[in-house]
Enzyme design. Structure first.
Site, mmCIF file in Angstrom:
data_model
loop_
_atom_site.group_PDB
_atom_site.id
_atom_site.type_symbol
_atom_site.label_atom_id
_atom_site.label_comp_id
_atom_site.label_asym_id
_atom_site.label_seq_id
_atom_site.Cartn_x
_atom_site.Cartn_y
_atom_site.Cartn_z
ATOM 1 N N CYS A 12 0.864 -1.188 0.000
ATOM 2 C CA CYS A 12 0.000 0.000 0.000
ATOM 3 C C CYS A 12 0.895 1.231 0.000
ATOM 4 O O CYS A 12 2.098 1.118 -0.251
ATOM 5 C CB CYS A 12 -1.003 -0.023 1.153
ATOM 6 N N ASN A 15 2.385 1.506 4.197
ATOM 7 C CA ASN A 15 2.611 0.240 4.906
ATOM 8 C C ASN A 15 2.263 0.341 6.386
ATOM 9 O O ASN A 15 2.905 -0.252 7.237
ATOM 10 C CB ASN A 15 4.052 -0.230 4.695
ATOM 11 N N CYS A 17 -1.504 0.829 7.147
ATOM 12 C CA CYS A 17 -2.952 0.576 7.263
ATOM 13 C C CYS A 17 -3.358 -0.677 6.484
ATOM 14 O O CYS A 17 -3.545 -1.742 7.053
ATOM 15 C CB CYS A 17 -3.780 1.756 6.741
ATOM 16 N N ARG A 18 -3.488 -0.527 5.167
ATOM 17 C CA ARG A 18 -4.058 -1.593 4.346
ATOM 18 C C ARG A 18 -3.160 -2.807 4.217
ATOM 19 O O ARG A 18 -3.617 -3.945 4.415
ATOM 20 C CB ARG A 18 -4.419 -1.052 2.959
ATOM 21 N N SER A 19 -1.893 -2.624 3.874
ATOM 22 C CA SER A 19 -1.048 -3.805 3.657
ATOM 23 C C SER A 19 -0.774 -4.587 4.944
ATOM 24 O O SER A 19 -0.805 -5.822 4.913
ATOM 25 C CB SER A 19 0.243 -3.444 2.909
ATOM 26 N N ASP A 126 -7.841 4.242 0.767
ATOM 27 C CA ASP A 126 -6.982 4.483 1.918
ATOM 28 C C ASP A 126 -7.824 5.014 3.077
ATOM 29 O O ASP A 126 -8.413 6.088 2.976
ATOM 30 C CB ASP A 126 -5.913 5.507 1.553
#
Length: 158
Positions: A12, A15, A17-19, A126
């Site tokens: 993401c 690195n 939040c999402r990943s 995001d």
């Protein structure tokens, strides 16, 4: 896909939040399924380098009974294209950046998370700029994608 344990790198922007959420979900789901997989996550940007996952991502994962692995944000490296079978981006923009960085022949390893769950409908937004609801929605989308990815990995291993 190689015949040994598959290796997946989630990508993401920062690195945090999402990943890391995708990383935690794949580790959790693979463990429950008794499926061996190597998982990590990284960023396109280096602006969050060294930072832990966003506390809002950690809280949403915990609320659902999932622990985030120990993690320190890092930027994707050239060696990642060798080490991992798939580099899975959260957005088309992440995937485009990965393809630009990929060594010759490695761009084929870049995948968009929604390829594994068309119901996502494209990019995983995001949540960083949003409130609590944005993290819930991002988690739900990532969960769909990881479920589809794990199903694909299991089919490939059969």
């Amino acid at each position: 896909m190689k015949t040994s344990t598959p290796a997946i790198l989630f990508i993401c922007t920062g690195n945090i939040c999402r990943s890391p959420t995708a990383h935690a979900l794949l580790v959790h789901k693979a463990r429950l399924a008794g499926f061996a997989v190597e998982v990590d996550s990284a960023a396109i940007s280096d602006e969050e380098r060294g930072n832990p996952p966003d506390p809002r991502s950690v809280a949403e994962a915990r609320r659902r009974g999932i622990e985030m692995p120990a993690h320190s944000a890092r930027q994707v490296r050239a060696a990642d294209f060798e080490r991992f079978d798939w580099l899975v981006g959260m957005t088309q923009q992440h995937c485009a950046a990965l393809r630009r960085r990929a060594p010759a022949g490695a761009a084929r390893k870049v995948r968009l998370l929604s390829e594994f769950a068309p119901a996502i409908g494209g990019d995983v937004p995001d949540p960083w700029y949003g409130g609590h609801q944005a993290f819930i929605e991002a988690f739900d989308l990532i969960d769909l994608g990881v479920e589809g990815l794990l199903a694909q990995l299991r089919r490939d291993a059969a």
